[in-house]
Design an enzyme around this catalytic site. Structure first.
Site, mmCIF file in Angstrom:
data_model
loop_
_atom_site.group_PDB
_atom_site.id
_atom_site.type_symbol
_atom_site.label_atom_id
_atom_site.label_comp_id
_atom_site.label_asym_id
_atom_site.label_seq_id
_atom_site.Cartn_x
_atom_site.Cartn_y
_atom_site.Cartn_z
ATOM 1 N N GLY A 1 -77.086 24.543 -9.397
ATOM 2 C CA GLY A 1 -77.422 23.825 -10.629
ATOM 3 C C GLY A 1 -78.538 24.477 -11.432
ATOM 4 O O GLY A 1 -79.189 23.827 -12.256
ATOM 5 N N HIS B 1 -84.347 32.893 -7.237
ATOM 6 C CA HIS B 1 -83.565 32.367 -6.115
ATOM 7 C C HIS B 1 -84.262 32.662 -4.786
ATOM 8 O O HIS B 1 -83.665 32.470 -3.736
ATOM 9 C CB HIS B 1 -82.188 33.032 -6.075
ATOM 10 C CG HIS B 1 -81.247 32.597 -7.168
ATOM 11 N ND1 HIS B 1 -81.070 31.299 -7.546
ATOM 12 C CD2 HIS B 1 -80.391 33.323 -7.943
ATOM 13 C CE1 HIS B 1 -80.162 31.236 -8.509
ATOM 14 N NE2 HIS B 1 -79.736 32.438 -8.766
HETATM 15 P P1 A3P Z 1 -69.412 23.861 -9.987
HETATM 16 O O1 A3P Z 1 -68.919 25.233 -9.731
HETATM 17 O O2 A3P Z 1 -69.359 22.980 -8.783
HETATM 18 O O3 A3P Z 1 -68.780 23.206 -11.160
HETATM 19 P P2 A3P Z 1 -75.793 27.597 -11.095
HETATM 20 O O4 A3P Z 1 -76.211 27.159 -12.433
HETATM 21 O O5 A3P Z 1 -76.882 27.519 -10.063
HETATM 22 O O6 A3P Z 1 -75.110 28.922 -11.149
HETATM 23 O O7 A3P Z 1 -74.747 26.527 -10.579
HETATM 24 C C1 A3P Z 1 -73.498 26.404 -11.212
HETATM 25 C C2 A3P Z 1 -72.953 25.044 -10.904
HETATM 26 O O8 A3P Z 1 -73.638 24.065 -11.705
HETATM 27 C C3 A3P Z 1 -71.489 24.946 -11.255
HETATM 28 O O9 A3P Z 1 -70.961 23.968 -10.361
HETATM 29 C C4 A3P Z 1 -71.566 24.441 -12.683
HETATM 30 O O10 A3P Z 1 -70.376 23.837 -13.143
HETATM 31 C C5 A3P Z 1 -72.690 23.425 -12.560
HETATM 32 N N1 A3P Z 1 -73.340 23.143 -13.849
HETATM 33 C C6 A3P Z 1 -73.635 24.000 -14.850
HETATM 34 N N2 A3P Z 1 -74.219 23.355 -15.872
HETATM 35 C C7 A3P Z 1 -74.284 22.059 -15.520
HETATM 36 C C8 A3P Z 1 -74.768 20.885 -16.182
HETATM 37 N N3 A3P Z 1 -75.283 20.943 -17.400
HETATM 38 N N4 A3P Z 1 -74.680 19.718 -15.521
HETATM 39 C C9 A3P Z 1 -74.148 19.643 -14.284
HETATM 40 N N5 A3P Z 1 -73.662 20.713 -13.612
HETATM 41 C C10 A3P Z 1 -73.737 21.913 -14.219
#
Ligand code: A3P
Length: 324
Positions: A69, A131
């Site tokens: 997230g 990270h």
């Molecule tokens: P999913 O693949 O389960 O949909 P990161 O940002 O650490 O790369 O994580 C990506 C994950 O966060 C993905 O999950 C993505 O869809 C989700 N994500 C990105 N933006 C988001 C938002 N505004 N609210 C909730 N989830 C979000």
């Protein structure tokens, strides 16, 4: 200067040669350094940051495991800290035209691109993401008063998200960059052999720190953000020393930030829909938005995978009280 750079490159190359390595989930080589697995460019970037990054008391450091997230957290914290300058109804709000990763940089990435970038001109509070584990953070992050926010997520959803993300970064023409079979990738994930893994070591570290020093580290969960974004936004604002006033609350500022940063809103913005603009890790902005749900693992993991990862979580995290 170039001699200094090439000496540093040689030194890093020698270091890599001396480290245990293993194929990761996209058949890239990961290296084990101080108990965590890194892609070489991330390790190089964070080692450079350890030497050169100078934190300021007003800095805010967002820490996550990949796919937990980060994109969301970056947008939320940026919107909170800049809410006086950019109201969410503002047509010039940067999130409307820039992907959150273009607004809040990863420390390991900027220090990989340039081992000693000039980050002094960034207006305060400066926002950075990373990270890496606490032990690997540049020392000045620990010794100054800067704040840390750690966001974790159910590892089952992390794995599923990572797998989909991995499918975006593989290269059809590069045999060294292919997805390995899912069972193999899952076993590696459960052994901690994944980008910046093991996830449990990192989560434990920041969880303990947040208990010992709550002013320094705020520990959040993706699932809680999905469950009640308003209360989590308030918590973040308090941690950052800029709580929402009653007036802001009644005027809908908190709701506005939640809406601005919601998956539905961000993922539908043109800047986050276009393809061919490969900004980060050779992926499109849209690849950071997939489903944005809690529990998608139920559609992807087999019963035996669930059992395997539940055992890891139970064994590694149960004493911390951390559950998902
Ligand atoms: P999913 O693949 O389960 O949909 P990161 O940002 O650490 O790369 O994580 C990506 C994950 O966060 C993905 O999950 C993505 O869809 C989700 N994500 C990105 N933006 C988001 C938002 N505004 N609210 C909730 N989830 C979000």
């Amino acid at each position: 200067l170039s001699e200094v750079v090439s000496a540093a490159k040689n030194e890093f190359h020698d270091l890599l040669e001396s480290l245990p390595s293993e194929i990761g989930s996209t058949s890239d080589l990961l290296y084990l350094y101080n108990g965590f697995w890194y892609a070489p460019e991330d390790l190089e970037g964070i080692l450079a940051a350890q030497q050169h990054f100078q934190a300021q008391d007003t800095d805010i450091i967002l820490v996550t495991t990949p796919k937990s997230g980060t994109t969301w957290l970056k947008s939320l914290v940026f919107s909170i800290t800049n809410r006086k300058q950019y109201t969410v109804s503002d047509q010039i709000h940067p999130l409307l035209t820039t992907n959150p990763h273009g607004i809040v940089p990863f420390i390991e990435q900027i220090y990989y691109d340039n081992t000693n970038p000039d980050v002094s001109h960034i207006p305060s509070p400066r926002l950075f993401a990373t990270h890496v584990s606490y032990t690997m953070l540049p020392e000045s992050i620990k010794t100054t008063k800067c704040r840390i926010i750690y966001l974790c997520r159910n590892p089952k959803d992390i794995f599923v998200s990572m797998r989909h993300f991995g499918a975006k970064i593989i290269s059809p023409t590069n045999p060294a960059c292919q997805l390995i079979p899912v069972e193999e990738a899952f076993n590696k994930f459960c052994r901690g052999v994944t980008w910046f893994g093991p996830f449990w070591e990192q989560a434990l570290e920041y969880c303990e720190l947040s208990l010992e020093n709550p002013d320094k580290v705020l520990f959040l969960k993706y699932e809680d953000l999905k469950g009640d974004i308003i209360s989590q936004l308030k918590k973040i604002a308090v941690h950052l020393g800029c709580p929402f006033s009653l007036k802001e609350e009644t005027e809908g500022v908190i709701d506005g930030i939640a809406r601005m940063c919601s998956f539905e809103h961000l993922s539908n913005l043109e800047v986050n829909k276009v393809t061919g603009v490969r900004s980060l890790w050779m992926v499109d902005n849209k690849d950071f938005f997939r489903k944005g749900e809690v529990g998608d693992w139920k559609n992807h993991l087999t019963d035996s995978m669930v059992e395997q990862i539940d055992q890891v979580v139970e064994q590694k995290l149960h004493c911390s009280g951390l559950t998902f």
